[in-house]
Design an enzyme around this catalytic site. Structure first.
Site, PDB file in Angstrom:
ATOM      1  N   ARG A  49       0.616  -1.383   0.230  1.00 39.80           N
ATOM      2  CA  ARG A  49      -0.236  -0.056   0.097  1.00 39.80           C
ATOM      3  C   ARG A  49       0.781   1.169   0.301  1.00 39.80           C
ATOM      4  O   ARG A  49       0.447   2.669  -0.739  1.00 39.80           O
ATOM      5  CB  ARG A  49      -0.899  -0.073   1.598  1.00 39.80           C
ATOM      6  CG  ARG A  49      -1.767  -1.114   0.831  1.00 39.80           C
ATOM      7  CD  ARG A  49      -3.164  -0.023   1.480  1.00 39.80           C
ATOM      8  NE  ARG A  49      -3.403  -0.744   2.848  1.00 39.80           N
ATOM      9  CZ  ARG A  49      -4.297  -0.915   3.656  1.00 39.80           C
ATOM     10  NH1 ARG A  49      -5.802  -0.808   3.314  1.00 39.80           N
ATOM     11  NH2 ARG A  49      -4.078  -1.398   5.125  1.00 39.80           N
ATOM     12  N   LYS A 155       2.250 -19.574   6.828  1.00 38.93           N
ATOM     13  CA  LYS A 155       1.498 -20.021   8.250  1.00 38.93           C
ATOM     14  C   LYS A 155       0.854 -18.421   8.884  1.00 38.93           C
ATOM     15  O   LYS A 155       2.015 -17.897   9.103  1.00 38.93           O
ATOM     16  CB  LYS A 155       2.077 -20.819   9.281  1.00 38.93           C
ATOM     17  CG  LYS A 155       3.294 -20.650   9.484  1.00 38.93           C
ATOM     18  CD  LYS A 155       3.666 -21.319  10.402  1.00 38.93           C
ATOM     19  CE  LYS A 155       3.489 -21.322  12.231  1.00 38.93           C
ATOM     20  NZ  LYS A 155       4.323 -20.410  12.856  1.00 38.93           N
ATOM     21  N   ASP A 184       5.651 -24.072   5.058  1.00 43.66           N
ATOM     22  CA  ASP A 184       5.937 -23.950   6.548  1.00 43.66           C
ATOM     23  C   ASP A 184       7.574 -24.170   6.833  1.00 43.66           C
ATOM     24  O   ASP A 184       8.328 -25.375   6.402  1.00 43.66           O
ATOM     25  CB  ASP A 184       5.628 -26.111   7.002  1.00 43.66           C
ATOM     26  CG  ASP A 184       6.040 -26.321   8.689  1.00 43.66           C
ATOM     27  OD1 ASP A 184       7.055 -25.596   8.420  1.00 43.66           O
ATOM     28  OD2 ASP A 184       4.685 -26.707   9.380  1.00 43.66           O
ATOM     29  N   HIS A 185       8.458 -23.123   6.818  1.00 39.80           N
ATOM     30  CA  HIS A 185       9.628 -22.984   6.782  1.00 39.80           C
ATOM     31  C   HIS A 185      10.574 -23.976   7.588  1.00 39.80           C
ATOM     32  O   HIS A 185      11.775 -24.627   7.269  1.00 39.80           O
ATOM     33  CB  HIS A 185      10.301 -21.481   6.666  1.00 39.80           C
ATOM     34  CG  HIS A 185      10.567 -21.775   8.666  1.00 39.80           C
ATOM     35  ND1 HIS A 185       9.574 -21.320   9.457  1.00 39.80           N
ATOM     36  CD2 HIS A 185      11.054 -21.529   9.778  1.00 39.80           C
ATOM     37  CE1 HIS A 185       9.894 -20.967  10.693  1.00 39.80           C
ATOM     38  NE2 HIS A 185      11.236 -21.068  10.106  1.00 39.80           N
ATOM     39  N   LYS A 189      14.454 -26.560   6.354  1.00 37.13           N
ATOM     40  CA  LYS A 189      15.350 -26.512   6.580  1.00 37.13           C
ATOM     41  C   LYS A 189      16.535 -28.284   6.395  1.00 37.13           C
ATOM     42  O   LYS A 189      15.987 -29.245   6.306  1.00 37.13           O
ATOM     43  CB  LYS A 189      15.348 -26.444   8.392  1.00 37.13           C
ATOM     44  CG  LYS A 189      14.852 -25.413   9.077  1.00 37.13           C
ATOM     45  CD  LYS A 189      14.853 -25.172  10.495  1.00 37.13           C
ATOM     46  CE  LYS A 189      13.813 -24.001  11.036  1.00 37.13           C
ATOM     47  NZ  LYS A 189      15.143 -22.886  11.383  1.00 37.13           N
ATOM     48  N   GLU A 223      13.023 -21.921  21.845  1.00 30.84           N
ATOM     49  CA  GLU A 223      13.562 -20.901  21.480  1.00 30.84           C
ATOM     50  C   GLU A 223      13.872 -19.621  22.746  1.00 30.84           C
ATOM     51  O   GLU A 223      13.279 -20.309  24.256  1.00 30.84           O
ATOM     52  CB  GLU A 223      12.434 -19.906  21.030  1.00 30.84           C
ATOM     53  CG  GLU A 223      12.251 -21.018  19.560  1.00 30.84           C
ATOM     54  CD  GLU A 223      11.195 -19.876  18.440  1.00 30.84           C
ATOM     55  OE1 GLU A 223      11.326 -19.388  17.853  1.00 30.84           O
ATOM     56  OE2 GLU A 223       9.828 -19.868  19.236  1.00 30.84           O
ATOM     57  N   ASP A 242       1.242 -21.442  16.722  1.00 30.53           N
ATOM     58  CA  ASP A 242       2.267 -21.173  16.314  1.00 30.53           C
ATOM     59  C   ASP A 242       2.778 -22.105  16.420  1.00 30.53           C
ATOM     60  O   ASP A 242       3.755 -22.084  15.070  1.00 30.53           O
ATOM     61  CB  ASP A 242       2.729 -19.718  17.404  1.00 30.53           C
ATOM     62  CG  ASP A 242       3.627 -18.981  16.650  1.00 30.53           C
ATOM     63  OD1 ASP A 242       4.033 -18.315  15.742  1.00 30.53           O
ATOM     64  OD2 ASP A 242       4.686 -18.644  17.409  1.00 30.53           O
ATOM     65  N   HIS A 247       5.208 -26.645  13.136  1.00 31.53           N
ATOM     66  CA  HIS A 247       6.157 -26.692  12.636  1.00 31.53           C
ATOM     67  C   HIS A 247       6.719 -28.470  13.315  1.00 31.53           C
ATOM     68  O   HIS A 247       7.881 -29.221  12.634  1.00 31.53           O
ATOM     69  CB  HIS A 247       7.675 -26.132  13.373  1.00 31.53           C
ATOM     70  CG  HIS A 247       7.479 -24.794  13.023  1.00 31.53           C
ATOM     71  ND1 HIS A 247       7.075 -24.523  11.234  1.00 31.53           N
ATOM     72  CD2 HIS A 247       7.331 -23.302  13.378  1.00 31.53           C
ATOM     73  CE1 HIS A 247       7.076 -23.089  11.281  1.00 31.53           C
ATOM     74  NE2 HIS A 247       7.410 -22.867  12.474  1.00 31.53           N
ATOM     75  N   LYS A 347       8.817 -20.118  24.014  1.00 27.09           N
ATOM     76  CA  LYS A 347       9.690 -19.073  24.282  1.00 27.09           C
ATOM     77  C   LYS A 347      10.598 -18.765  25.679  1.00 27.09           C
ATOM     78  O   LYS A 347      10.196 -19.552  26.370  1.00 27.09           O
ATOM     79  CB  LYS A 347       8.561 -18.722  23.533  1.00 27.09           C
ATOM     80  CG  LYS A 347       8.052 -18.871  22.871  1.00 27.09           C
ATOM     81  CD  LYS A 347       8.573 -17.075  21.589  1.00 27.09           C
ATOM     82  CE  LYS A 347       7.379 -17.189  20.255  1.00 27.09           C
ATOM     83  NZ  LYS A 347       8.664 -17.575  19.194  1.00 27.09           N
TER      84      LYS A 347
HETATM   85  C1  BG6 Z   1       7.817 -19.327  13.293  1.00 29.06           C
HETATM   86  C2  BG6 Z   1       6.858 -18.473  14.591  1.00 29.06           C
HETATM   87  O1  BG6 Z   1       6.953 -19.945  12.574  1.00 29.06           O
HETATM   88  O2  BG6 Z   1       8.760 -20.082  13.594  1.00 29.06           O
HETATM   89  C3  BG6 Z   1       7.878 -17.723  15.875  1.00 29.06           C
HETATM   90  O3  BG6 Z   1       5.819 -18.323  13.891  1.00 29.06           O
HETATM   91  C4  BG6 Z   1       9.600 -18.613  16.176  1.00 29.06           C
HETATM   92  O4  BG6 Z   1       6.858 -17.364  16.650  1.00 29.06           O
HETATM   93  C5  BG6 Z   1       9.788 -18.990  14.349  1.00 29.06           C
HETATM   94  O5  BG6 Z   1       9.926 -17.809  17.085  1.00 29.06           O
HETATM   95  C6  BG6 Z   1      10.339 -19.970  14.901  1.00 29.06           C
HETATM   96  O6  BG6 Z   1      11.525 -19.716  13.903  1.00 29.06           O
HETATM   97  P1  BG6 Z   1      13.237 -20.942  13.428  1.00 29.06           P
HETATM   98  O7  BG6 Z   1      13.595 -21.429  12.361  1.00 29.06           O
HETATM   99  O8  BG6 Z   1      14.286 -19.380  14.947  1.00 29.06           O
HETATM  100  O9  BG6 Z   1      13.299 -21.644  15.012  1.00 29.06           O
END
Ligand code: BG6
Length: 509
Positions: A49, A155, A184-185, A189, A223, A242, A247, A347
């Protein structure tokens, strides 16, 4: 999963002024460019935007690459060659005329490329924008060619089973399922993908990868960060939505799936869906026994004092959102019957550490006297996902000396030491896959829905019974005491992750 792509390709990023584009998407694409894996004919168009010129957009992206790329700051000549491929369009995502302008712009770019162009639309936007953008893209006929156009959605895909099912219904009525890339990243990995190589490219592990030899499996994604600047999103989400639903369940499906016949997208995805379908539904009355929630209080991480979750920016001062979740799951099939899978994530935990631990059964009979085994441990296989990418097998060995005494020792494979090459970011792998049209690592509609179905009873029960004891773990610890009890009730304990060989288990001398 593929290595390069040669078709001309244009990526249009919606939400181009946002954080994800700045931190992850563009640094990843820039690295692909430096590696020569982008097609010769490539362009990236940002849409958002804000009013910005092409040059302002390029400067903004360069700043992101300088800060967040694993390769460090850009070099001017390389950046200039890349920047020439970047353009920007200011548009309101609800404005049909803007999408007509976008279509005209993309058509002009296509003409400049000699061969037919693949179009990827990346929705780096809040979830509420998915439906309007896809409708507009369809209205402008930008998704009409199912073979050459596709889009990526981030996501969270929905916030529960009902909303995910509804969104799937809307999207699949508009486009073909094969055009939808639900990212889903974690699937990008290296070490997560290596689970497939470890299990299915070796003959020695698969025969023992079952209930006969494995006592239980632990999956930890710990984390140290808090919610950072994402309190507004996170406070309506929490650890189950989340992390666990996405994941952790993805990782679990790779650990537990049957061998695929091939690595074709649907073959692999069918096998992972089979695992999700076999997870025993948790009855509401069992949630208190099988699932644990927590929220971090103030504490210390290393030497730094950190505030409680409820004191983070954009978080409700009485928030009942969980920042920690642990659950015990059982998989009702031949391979895994009665083998618990313990999943935990949180976290502000003690260390940033993600790992999978397969704990093997004890030997059937201990021939050695107790005096020979002061520190008995069954075999354990640990797959380190991050930050230490490794595979470690723990077994008993005789301690040198004139008396028979056994000690656990480790056999260790380290990614860094073995390959000595930089590990690509998850987004690099996944973006390349999208450009190639390889959906193996992306979520199909049914995968997402079944994963929601697995966690839905937990979400329902916790929503109905707000916690009274939050915050219940101090930052810098391994989570709430109830998580230890979850395993202790079964006579087990969490494996405390160790980062480096130097930090190997301290054992009594
Ligand atoms: C994300 C979450 O999908 O993954 C975050 O929304 C999280 O809350 C993150 O911190 C963790 O990803 P990575 O690659 O740092 O383990």
């Amino acid at each position: 999963m593929n290595n390069s792509t040669s078709h001309p390709c244009v990526i249009t990023v919606f939400g181009a002024g946002g954080d994800l584009t700045h931190r992850k998407i563009v640094p990843a694409i820039y690295n692909l460019f430096l590696e020569g894996t982008l097609p010769e004919s490539f362009a990236l168009l940002g849409v958002d935007r804000l009013d910005m010129s092409d040059q302002q957009f390029r400067d903004h992206l360069r700043d992101g690459v300088d800060q967040f790329s694993r390769r460090g700051p850009t070099q001017s000549d390389q950046w200039s060659a890349f920047a020439a491929r970047l353009g920007y369009l200011a548009a309101d995502f609800h404005d049909a005329a803007a999408f007509q302008r976008l279509a005209a712009l993309l058509a002009t770019r296509d003409k400049a490329f000699a061969a037919p162009t693949e179009h990827v639309f990346y929705l780096a936007t809040p979830p509420t924008m998915i439906e309007p953008i896809v409708r507009q893209l369809c209205g402008a006929k930008l998704l009409a060619d199912a073979a050459q156009t596709r889009f990526v959605v981030e996501k969270p895909f929905g916030r529960d089973l009902a909303s995910a099912t509804e969104l799937n219904g809307i999207l699949t009525a508009l486009v073909a399922e094969r055009q939808i890339y639900r990212i889903d990243h974690y699937m990008g990995k290296e070490t997560v993908q290596n689970i497939l190589a470890f299990r299915f490219a070796n003959s020695i592990f698969e025969p023992i990868w079952n209930r006969r030899y494995i006592d239980h499996v632990q999956i930890t994604v710990a984390e140290t960060v808090g919610v950072e600047h994402r309190g507004g999103y996170y406070d309506h989400s929490g650890a189950v939505r989340d992390m666990l639903q996405s994941h952790l369940l993805r990782v679990m499906t790779l650990v537990a799936m049957e061998p695929p016949v091939s690595f074709k997208a649907d073959e692999v995805r069918n096998k992972t869906v089979d695992v999700l379908r076999a997870i025993r539904p948790i009855a509401r009355e069992e949630i208190d026994r099988l699932a644990v929630r927590g929220q971090y209080g103030a504490g210390k991480l290393d030497t730094e004092d950190v505030v409680a979750y409820r004191s983070e920016p954009d978080v409700d001062r009485n928030s009942t959102t969980e920042t920690y979740a642990a659950v015990k799951l059982l998989v009702d099939n031949w391979r895994w019957q009665d083998v618990p899978f313990y999943l935990r994530t949180g976290k502000r935990l003690k260390r940033r550490e993600s790992e999978i631990v397969a704990q093997f059964r004890p030997v059937p009979h201990r021939s050695f006297p107790d005096s020979a085994v002061p520190w008995w441990q069954p075999n354990r296989l640990t797959i380190g996902i991050q930050p230490d990418e490794s595979i470690e097998l723990t077994f008993q060995a005789k301690k040198p000396g004139s008396v028979m005494e056994l000690r656990p020792v480790d056999m260790r494979f380290s990614y860094r030491e073995a390959f000595n090459v930089p590990v690509p970011e998850a987004y690099e792998t996944l973006l390349l896959d999208v450009m190639r049209g390889d959906a193996t690592l992306f979520m199909r509609a049914d995968q997402v829905e079944i994963a929601w179905a697995v966690v839905q009873p937990i979400l329902d029960q916790w929503a109905q019974q707000p916690p009274t004891e939050f915050p219940n773990y101090a930052s810098g610890l391994w989570g709430p005491a109830a998580a230890d009890k979850l395993l202790a009730d079964d006579g087990r304990s969490w494996h405390e992750p160790v980062t480096a060989p130097a930090a190997a288990l301290e054992r009594p001398e």
